[in-house]
Write a protein that holds these residues in place. Structure first.
Motif, PDB file in Angstrom:
ATOM      1  N   THR A 195       0.371  -1.204  -0.257  1.00 54.10           N
ATOM      2  CA  THR A 195      -0.025  -0.086   0.216  1.00 54.10           C
ATOM      3  C   THR A 195       0.672   1.422  -0.425  1.00 54.10           C
ATOM      4  N   SER A 196       2.026   0.627   0.166  1.00 52.95           N
ATOM      5  CA  SER A 196       3.035   2.250  -0.191  1.00 52.95           C
ATOM      6  C   SER A 196       3.609   2.628  -1.398  1.00 52.95           C
ATOM      7  N   LYS A 197       2.727   1.656  -2.239  1.00 49.38           N
ATOM      8  CA  LYS A 197       2.873   2.082  -3.240  1.00 49.38           C
ATOM      9  C   LYS A 197       2.048   3.710  -4.358  1.00 49.38           C
ATOM     10  N   SER A 198       1.155   3.656  -3.529  1.00 48.76           N
ATOM     11  CA  SER A 198       0.141   4.626  -3.768  1.00 48.76           C
ATOM     12  C   SER A 198       0.855   6.094  -3.961  1.00 48.76           C
ATOM     13  N   PHE A 199       1.626   6.158  -2.180  1.00 50.92           N
ATOM     14  CA  PHE A 199       2.083   7.277  -1.620  1.00 50.92           C
ATOM     15  C   PHE A 199       3.443   7.618  -2.821  1.00 50.92           C
ATOM     16  N   THR A 200       4.383   6.485  -3.617  1.00 47.62           N
ATOM     17  CA  THR A 200       5.297   7.117  -4.355  1.00 47.62           C
ATOM     18  C   THR A 200       4.952   7.748  -5.179  1.00 47.62           C
ATOM     19  N   ALA A 201       3.030   7.259  -5.626  1.00 50.36           N
ATOM     20  CA  ALA A 201       2.423   7.877  -7.154  1.00 50.36           C
ATOM     21  C   ALA A 201       2.542   9.089  -6.272  1.00 50.36           C
ATOM     22  N   ILE A 206      -5.849  13.437  -8.599  1.00 50.60           N
ATOM     23  CA  ILE A 206      -5.601  12.615  -8.374  1.00 50.60           C
ATOM     24  C   ILE A 206      -6.974  11.111  -9.303  1.00 50.60           C
ATOM     25  N   ARG A 207      -7.717  12.146  -9.756  1.00 53.92           N
ATOM     26  CA  ARG A 207      -8.505  10.957 -10.585  1.00 53.92           C
ATOM     27  C   ARG A 207      -7.599  10.419 -11.756  1.00 53.92           C
ATOM     28  N   GLN A 208      -6.310  10.616 -12.195  1.00 55.09           N
ATOM     29  CA  GLN A 208      -5.298   9.809 -13.094  1.00 55.09           C
ATOM     30  C   GLN A 208      -5.186   8.924 -12.345  1.00 55.09           C
ATOM     31  N   MET A 209      -4.843   9.030 -11.163  1.00 50.65           N
ATOM     32  CA  MET A 209      -4.113   8.207 -10.598  1.00 50.65           C
ATOM     33  C   MET A 209      -5.081   6.558 -10.730  1.00 50.65           C
ATOM     34  N   HIS A 210      -6.347   7.012 -10.099  1.00 51.65           N
ATOM     35  CA  HIS A 210      -7.539   6.605  -9.858  1.00 51.65           C
ATOM     36  C   HIS A 210      -7.905   5.282 -11.767  1.00 51.65           C
ATOM     37  N   GLU A 211      -7.314   6.215 -12.385  1.00 49.15           N
ATOM     38  CA  GLU A 211      -8.357   5.596 -13.764  1.00 49.15           C
ATOM     39  C   GLU A 211      -7.033   4.611 -13.772  1.00 49.15           C
ATOM     40  N   PRO A 212      -8.485   3.415 -14.685  1.00 48.91           N
ATOM     41  CA  PRO A 212      -7.044   2.432 -14.995  1.00 48.91           C
ATOM     42  C   PRO A 212      -6.415   2.226 -16.337  1.00 48.91           C
ATOM     43  N   GLY A 213      -4.874   1.769 -15.943  1.00 48.02           N
ATOM     44  CA  GLY A 213      -3.580   2.383 -16.652  1.00 48.02           C
ATOM     45  C   GLY A 213      -3.231   1.139 -17.704  1.00 48.02           C
ATOM     46  N   ALA A 214      -3.703  -0.466 -16.621  1.00 43.31           N
ATOM     47  CA  ALA A 214      -3.750  -1.422 -17.434  1.00 43.31           C
ATOM     48  C   ALA A 214      -4.342  -2.779 -17.339  1.00 43.31           C
ATOM     49  N   ALA A 243      -8.619   0.311   0.684  1.00 41.59           N
ATOM     50  CA  ALA A 243      -9.612   0.594  -0.327  1.00 41.59           C
ATOM     51  C   ALA A 243     -11.029   1.847  -0.625  1.00 41.59           C
ATOM     52  N   MET A 244     -11.751   2.200  -1.686  1.00 39.13           N
ATOM     53  CA  MET A 244     -12.802   3.077  -1.666  1.00 39.13           C
ATOM     54  C   MET A 244     -13.191   3.122  -2.697  1.00 39.13           C
ATOM     55  N   ASP A 245     -14.577   2.831  -2.272  1.00 42.16           N
ATOM     56  CA  ASP A 245     -16.015   3.130  -2.820  1.00 42.16           C
ATOM     57  C   ASP A 245     -16.818   3.927  -3.027  1.00 42.16           C
ATOM     58  N   GLY A 246     -16.886   4.618  -3.787  1.00 40.52           N
ATOM     59  CA  GLY A 246     -17.760   6.182  -3.600  1.00 40.52           C
ATOM     60  C   GLY A 246     -17.374   7.007  -2.626  1.00 40.52           C
ATOM     61  N   TRP A 285      -2.673   1.943  -7.473  1.00 43.64           N
ATOM     62  CA  TRP A 285      -4.314   1.460  -7.463  1.00 43.64           C
ATOM     63  C   TRP A 285      -4.983   0.470  -7.916  1.00 43.64           C
ATOM     64  N   SER A 286      -5.061  -0.733  -7.623  1.00 40.29           N
ATOM     65  CA  SER A 286      -5.669  -1.432  -8.351  1.00 40.29           C
ATOM     66  C   SER A 286      -7.381  -1.315  -8.472  1.00 40.29           C
ATOM     67  N   VAL A 287      -7.585  -1.675 -10.165  1.00 42.27           N
ATOM     68  CA  VAL A 287      -9.050  -0.309 -10.083  1.00 42.27           C
ATOM     69  C   VAL A 287      -9.964  -1.299 -10.393  1.00 42.27           C
ATOM     70  N   ASN A 288     -11.263  -2.181 -10.076  1.00 46.19           N
ATOM     71  CA  ASN A 288     -12.342  -2.347 -10.198  1.00 46.19           C
ATOM     72  C   ASN A 288     -13.537  -2.258 -10.504  1.00 46.19           C
ATOM     73  N   ASN A 289     -13.891  -1.313 -11.737  1.00 47.25           N
ATOM     74  CA  ASN A 289     -14.907  -0.342 -12.180  1.00 47.25           C
ATOM     75  C   ASN A 289     -15.036   0.853 -10.848  1.00 47.25           C
ATOM     76  N   SER A 290     -16.352   1.018  -9.822  1.00 52.88           N
ATOM     77  CA  SER A 290     -15.614   2.040  -8.814  1.00 52.88           C
ATOM     78  C   SER A 290     -15.096   2.044  -7.969  1.00 52.88           C
ATOM     79  N   VAL A 291     -14.435   0.198  -7.403  1.00 54.64           N
ATOM     80  CA  VAL A 291     -14.001  -0.172  -6.587  1.00 54.64           C
ATOM     81  C   VAL A 291     -12.127   0.422  -6.856  1.00 54.64           C
TER      82      VAL A 291
END
Length: 498
Positions: A95-101, A295-303, A336-339, A315-321
């Motif tokens: 979960t450290s990875k999102s801080f680096t991102a 922030i929105r760009q960090m949460h967008e699907p990238g791969a 995790a975040m959802d809405g 972050w891992s992304v699956n629909n809104s989660v």
């Protein structure tokens, strides 16, 4: 073959997390009013889960909108029996990875980093085993886990982190890429270690200092650290690992070079502040750590990882989660975040056999009005009774085999049939089987033996030691068999001569 195992195991693990995490909120999303905080139910579930999984200590944070709605510590933080509190620091894992991102995106918004620029623009010394391919790896490739580095190489780095970040990156000069940069997803800790080096080079600050000054302080993360020395003075939770079923405190290795990918330290109180910023466009109270667009760009699907599952930026992304888990040799985290809802769970233990992801699933269901039971979680006692019985049987067979070596001279009769049978037995049980374990077991969930023994103490050491013992015994048996066979032939030759 190694890539197949890596991709299969990683996707399988992520799909388990998704099923655990998403089913509950999807079923509850049709009626948002079902979101509720019932402290009695939450506490009863966490305590039952800890008892079932033999977890020493844990802490939970739940946020909604711009508020922390629940914070609670459970159990002990270490051998001194100090209670876990919302302020107790835990080593986070991945979960450290999102801080680096987030640090990278801050520098990008400041105009100091271009996401599509090659890594070598910021780290001219960066090289892999393929020098031409190295020049094609960009910052965005690292963020999205599409650089071509393998999961195996990333895990190998976890036991090679006792050096400065720059030296760790320089040592990648002999590391091969698994695929061309940008051609597909493969999770590797190396990507985020390199990003830590870029943050350090571009900002002119040590990575640890940058994160402290530009993320921890603005978000009032007063019990968060980038170095264990500071955290120990603030009551850093001691990590635990099961050794043949006995949960014991263990020390972490020196991970100086791999902090950016998995060894930042934080508390549930602080992580709740962090989740609030992630849920509110980078804002926490009156402070902003990144623009809403960033922030929105960090949460967008990238791969693409698998159908419907993607990797963003840390972050891992699956629909809104949007979620990520973290595992070190002796700690666990999940956020995790959802809405407008977020949850973080920190645990001062890691169990190779019993996943903790189901705890988050249960909590997620409870806050959405469902009845959940800790009985749904893995059975720790049953798992280790089975493991210990298997190990006891193997040990008994090895001791029996050792005893047979001592009595070989008096009991073994060298007939052609017996010599052939023993030769076949040695080939399969003392050569092919142990060699297969030594070579292929680490490839099932790719990691070198040094990582296997670090994350699976006791049983992992046994899995390494037993094949070596079998190979040694095979060599001794071969010598004894040859002597017995030759000894049988000599008397026969003398009788013919007579």
């Amino acid at each position: 073959m190694k890539f197949f195992y890596a991709k299969f195991c990683h996707i399988f693990h992520l799909m388990i997390i998704i099923v655990c995490l998403i089913v509950s909120p999807l079923s509850a999303r049709a009626e948002e009013k079902t979101f509720q905080i019932d402290p009695a139910k939450i506490d009863a579930y966490v305590e039952a889960a800890m008892d079932r999984l033999h977890i020493p200590g844990a802490v939970l944070g739940i946020v909604k909108g711009d508020r922390t709605v629940y914070l609670k510590g459970y159990g002990i933080s270490g051998p001194n029996q100090a209670p876990v509190t919302p302020q107790t620091p835990f080593v986070l894992g991945s979960t450290s990875k999102s801080f680096t991102a987030l640090a990278v995106m801050q520098l990008a918004e400041a105009g100091k980093i271009e996401l599509d620029a090659p890594v070598q623009r910021y780290l001219p010394y960066f090289r892999t085993a393929d020098q031409a391919a190295s020049s094609k790896i960009t910052v965005r490739h690292l963020l999205h886990q599409t650089s071509g580095f393998s999961i195996y190489a990333g895990r190998k780095g976890m036991v090679e982190g006792d050096k400065p970040i720059e030296q760790h990156i320089r040592d990648l000069k002999d590391t091969p890429l698994n695929k061309p940069a940008g051609s597909g997803y493969e999770y590797s800790n190396i990507n985020y270690n390199i990003l830590g080096g870029i943050v350090q080079a571009v900002s002119g600050e040590l990575y640890t200092q940058y994160v402290s000054d530009h993320i921890f302080k603005p978000l009032a993360m007063n019990h968060s650290f980038a170095a264990p020395e500071q955290a120990r003075n603030d009551g850093l939770a001691t990590g635990y690992q099961p050794v043949f079923g006995f949960m014991v405190p263990t020390k972490q290795l020196n991970h100086e070079a791999t902090v950016a990918s998995g060894y930042l330290i934080s508390s549930a109180e602080d992580m709740s502040n962090y989740l609030i910023a992630q849920l509110n466009g980078g804002r926490f109270q009156a402070r902003t750590v990144l623009s809403e667009q960033g922030i929105r760009q960090m949460h967008e699907p990238g791969a693409s990882i698998a159908d419907g599952l993607f990797y963003g930026m840390g972050w891992s992304v699956n629909n809104s989660v949007i979620f990520h888990n973290g595992i070190t040799e002796n700690t666990y985290s999940f956020m995790a975040m959802d809405g407008d809802y977020g949850i973080v769970l920190l645990i001062n233990a890691y169990d190779f056999l019993s996943s903790y992801d189901g705890i988050v699933s249960g909590l997620n269901g409870i806050v959405h009005g469902q009845e959940r039971s800790a009985a749904e979680l893995p059975d720790y006692t049953k798992s280790y009774v089975i493991l210990d019985l298997i190990m006891a049987v193997i040990l008994a067979l090895i001791l029996r085999s050792v005893y047979s070596l001592w009595t070989w001279k008096t009991k073994f009769k060298a007939t052609p049939l017996r010599v052939t049978a023993h030769a076949v037995s040695i080939l399969f049980l003392n050569v092919l089987l142990p060699m297969a374990v030594l070579i292929y077991f680490p490839k099932l969930d790719p990691a070198p033996w040094s990582v296997v023994t670090l994350f699976f103490p006791g049983a992992g050491h046994a899995l390494l030691f037993i094949p070596i013992v079998l190979l040694g015994m095979g060599a001794i048996k071969t010598v004894l068999l040859l002597r017995s066979s030759l000894g049988r032939k000599r008397p026969a030759a003398r009788r013919v001569a007579g």
